[in-house]
Design a protein around this motif. Structure first.
Motif, mmCIF file in Angstrom:
data_model
loop_
_atom_site.group_PDB
_atom_site.id
_atom_site.type_symbol
_atom_site.label_atom_id
_atom_site.label_comp_id
_atom_site.label_asym_id
_atom_site.label_seq_id
_atom_site.Cartn_x
_atom_site.Cartn_y
_atom_site.Cartn_z
ATOM 1 N N UNK A 532 0.833 -1.198 0.000
ATOM 2 C CA UNK A 532 0.000 0.000 0.000
ATOM 3 C C UNK A 532 0.866 1.246 0.000
ATOM 4 N N UNK A 533 0.322 2.297 -0.576
ATOM 5 C CA UNK A 533 1.027 3.576 -0.614
ATOM 6 C C UNK A 533 0.055 4.648 -0.135
ATOM 7 N N UNK A 534 0.500 5.509 0.753
ATOM 8 C CA UNK A 534 -0.354 6.620 1.175
ATOM 9 C C UNK A 534 0.443 7.920 1.120
ATOM 10 N N UNK A 535 -0.214 8.932 0.597
ATOM 11 C CA UNK A 535 0.397 10.250 0.541
ATOM 12 C C UNK A 535 -0.514 11.175 1.326
ATOM 13 N N UNK A 536 0.020 11.761 2.387
ATOM 14 C CA UNK A 536 -0.773 12.612 3.275
ATOM 15 C C UNK A 536 -2.058 11.893 3.692
#
Ligand code: GDP
Length: 683
Positions: A532-536
């Motif tokens: 998974x990738x999360x930005x802000x």
């Protein structure tokens, strides 16, 4: 706002006491990972397994009726209930070792081919590559057995089809990809998941996970598209990376706005947190109720003047001591940019944390206290104004806004402003900042003047008509994002979150990453899968250079991953060594540097003990010409070539290959003594 967390201090055992709550959370709005869901689902399997093991299967058994005795569409023999239980037992045992890294099909084949011997099956899976595995499929499977496998697959697929609605009950983010393969056939025209036969091609395989609590219907609606991506990513170990035009997508994603990582630096008590806290408040990033609460609480604590600072100083200790200790992080927008703001600690005890923040920054705001005596205290030797400015410059920051703060304390006198600008200007030029890249803004963080709008204070208006702080931030040039280079991310934080795997945060220095990617971690030279990738806090399918992201990864032990590790492209890994040569600029030091000096190497987010193994030569500052070979010592202001020996392997890039990753700092006994660039990797 995110803080670096003390991961090592966490008691995971205690964390996992809530496991049963995780199971229930399938019904919740909270994010849930496939592993969490798997735990939930496993229980059912466990139940069946136990039921099969302990009691003979009866004809009226619900499971037998539903799952086993159902006639096969293609008249293939089916697995008996006992065989199916044995199969599940073996699969469970193998998954304990392999996790989700091998597809269910391969495992089922291996188990059936090894006559339900989990150890043999495991050996088969481990020892054979995908070709050999397929060879087993075709060679050693008798026709009758082949159809058994077909049925087993069909059944296991059906079991997974049963799983899907459970996962679908939680809000599935369209941005992230679920850990269970959701075939596009299982998604109706509205994007809803429907029960259906899962074909062989779309049987379960290791995939990126769901982790979002998004409630957007648009997300769900885009599931069909996501499912297609799932399939692209899921085709065996040799998955094809979905090609994306990162530059174009970046433009789209930010609505045309550029990204900028901004660090706020300066001497302790210069007013950094107050300034930025007030700016965030004025931008509407802190709601009035919370601000009122901070005001009340800070008053109660006898620190009323710190109310705005509390927006960024989150921890109890920071508030109690009135100093920033860790790097506070948040985001806001200007007219043309999306800003990731890092509030670095000013106190000299926390310089390593400040370096971590600065290493991830593109531009900086240097806050100085305009009050008489205070600016001088911060600027003199021992003050952090100079050290911070030098550090950020050495770490690659070229653009600076100087907030000449607390101007209310000097009645907005233009003379004082000029005096400070002149003194600083002279120093900053020496430190390597171009005049044209430095701007000076008079401010008062406490009163909020000249922060997001130009101040109307008459005493200021008569002599200043320049930009306010927010305008100046907007004026900064966004650096080029090296998205075409191989992927690099420096780990700034490691933590265990809900669900499978764990998470790391850091800035992507180069390239880009997609969910499902296998990446290499250096050191310890281990690979893992990006789930998974999360930005802000927003889940994404991919992220690129310049993004400050959280990656959820599996396939590697959290113990092996530390702050300072570099995640990189396995095809173009970062270099690792214990000995390297570098060109350094010696700062203002009292005692000359000699061979054998133990120093602390600060490289990106890493700090590692090293020794100066060799003083190779003294160089001319501008031409780089060798002035003296094998000098006995190095003194302040000198340029030199030295060789450093690290105690443990460190991953570095040559400055000529990777400007962003070729720089470092050296500190000794709590002071920064030199900045350098890597010129040669020795061992
Ligand atoms: P930091 O250590 O640089 O983050 O400084 P803080 O934001 O914690 O502020 C230190 C002290 O300076 C606090 O008491 C603030 O209220 C005070 N302060 C900050 N900005 C101003 C200002 O513009 N004017 C005045 N008079 N005081 C300020």
């Amino acid at each position: 706002m995110a803080r670096h967390r003390n991961v090592r201090g966490l008691k995971y055992d205690e964390d996992f006491e809530d496991d049963d709550v995780y199971g229930q959370s399938v019904e919740d709005d909270y994010c849930i990972s496939p592993a969490t869901a798997a735990q939930f689902i496993y229980k059912r399997d466990d139940y069946n397994r136990r039921a099969f093991a302990e009691e003979p299967l009866e004809e009226g058994d619900e499971y037998a009726e539903d799952k086993v005795e159902e006639p096969s569409h293609n008249n293939q023999p089916i697995l008996s209930g006992v065989d199916q239980a044995r199969l599940h037992c073996c699969l469970d045992e193998i998954r304990e070792v392999l996790g989700d890294s091998v597809s269910e099909q391969v495992l089922v084949d291996a188990v059936l081919n090894s006559q339900y011997d989990a150890h043999k099956a495991l050996d088969l899976v481990l020892s054979e590559d995908s070709q050999q595995t397929s060879k087993i499929k075709t060679q050693s499977t008798a026709p009758a057995q082949k159809s058994t496998i077909g049925k087993a697959r069909e059944q296991s697929a059906r079991v997974d089809a049963d799983i899907v609605p459970k996962v679908a009950k939680m809000t599935v983010s369209g941005k992230q990809i679920t850990g269970f393969n959701i075939p596009s056939a299982n998604v109706d025209e509205n994007g809803h998941l429907r029960k259906g036969t899962v074909t062989e091609e779309t049987s379960p395989s290791p995939l990126p996970e769901v982790s979002s609590k998004s409630n957007s219907t648009a997300h769900v609606a885009s599931l069909t598209e996501e499912a297609a991506v799932v399939q692209t990513l899921s085709k065996g170990s040799t998955k094809t990376r979905q090609q994306i035009d990162v530059k174009a997508e970046l433009e789209k994603r930010q609505g045309g706005k550029q990204l900028l990582n901004l660090v706020v630096i300066g001497h302790v008590d210069a007013g950094k947190s107050t300034l930025m806290g007030h700016l965030l408040y004025l931008l509407g990033k802190v709601n009035k109720r919370i601000m009122h609460k901070y005001e009340q609480e800070s008053k109660k604590a006898g620190k009323a003047s710190f109310a705005f600072a509390w927006v960024l100083d989150e921890t109890g200790e920071e508030r109690e001591r009135g100093v920033t200790m860790d790097v506070g992080m948040t985001t806001f927008e200007t007219k043309t940019k999306v800003i990731t703001l890092m509030d670095a600690p000013g106190h000299k005890d926390f310089i390593p944390n400040m370096i971590t923040g600065a290493a991830q920054a593109d531009v900086a705001i240097l806050v100085v206290d305009a009050s008489r005596g205070e600016f001088e205290a911060g600027f003199e030797a021992g003050g952090q104004t100079r050290e911070h400015a030098l550090l950020v410059r050495s770490l690659g920051v070229t653009q600076l806004a100087v907030a000449v703060n607390k101007m209310d304390q000097v009645n907005w006198q233009p003379e004082r402003f000029k005096e400070i600008s002149n003194k600083l200007g002279h120093f900053l030029k020496q430190a390597g900042f171009k005049d044209s890249d430095v701007a000076y803004i008079p401010t008062t963080g406490l009163n909020g003047e000249n922060l997001i709008t130009r101040s109307q204070v008459p005493e200021l208006k008569v002599w200043y008509n320049g930009p306010c702080l927010l305008e100046q931030i907007d004026f900064f040039k966004s650096p080029q994002r090296p998205v075409e280079k191989p992927f690099r991310l420096c780990v700034a934080d490691v933590f265990k979150d809900q669900g499978s795997g764990f998470s790391v945060t850091g800035k992507i220095e180069a390239g880009y990453v997609q969910t499902g990617d296998r990446v290499l971690v250096m050191p310890p030279n281990e690979t893992c899968i990006v789930k998974g990738i999360a930005l802000h806090d927003e889940p994404l399918d991919w992220a690129a250079a310049g993004d400050h992201v959280t990656l959820t990864v599996t396939g590697v032990d959290i113990i092996k991953i530390n702050v300072g590790c570099i995640f990189c492209d396995p095809k173009a890994p970062i270099k690792t060594c214990t000995r390297f040569r570098a060109r350094v600029l010696i700062f203002s030091i009292d005692i000359p540097i000699t061979q054998g000096l133990p120093v602390l190497l600060h490289y990106q987010t890493l700090s590692e003990p090293c020794t100066i193994r060799r003083l190779v030569s003294v160089l001319h500052k501008s031409t780089g010409e060798v002035l003296k070979k094998k000098p006995k010592c190095l003194t302040k202001g000198q340029n030199a070539l030295i060789e450093l020996q690290a105690q443990r392997p460190v991953s570095l890039e040559l400055y000529k290959d990777f400007k962003e990753l070729g720089r470092f700092m050296l500190r000794y006994s709590g002071s920064s003594i030199a900045a350098g660039v890597v010129t040669e990797i020795k061992e």
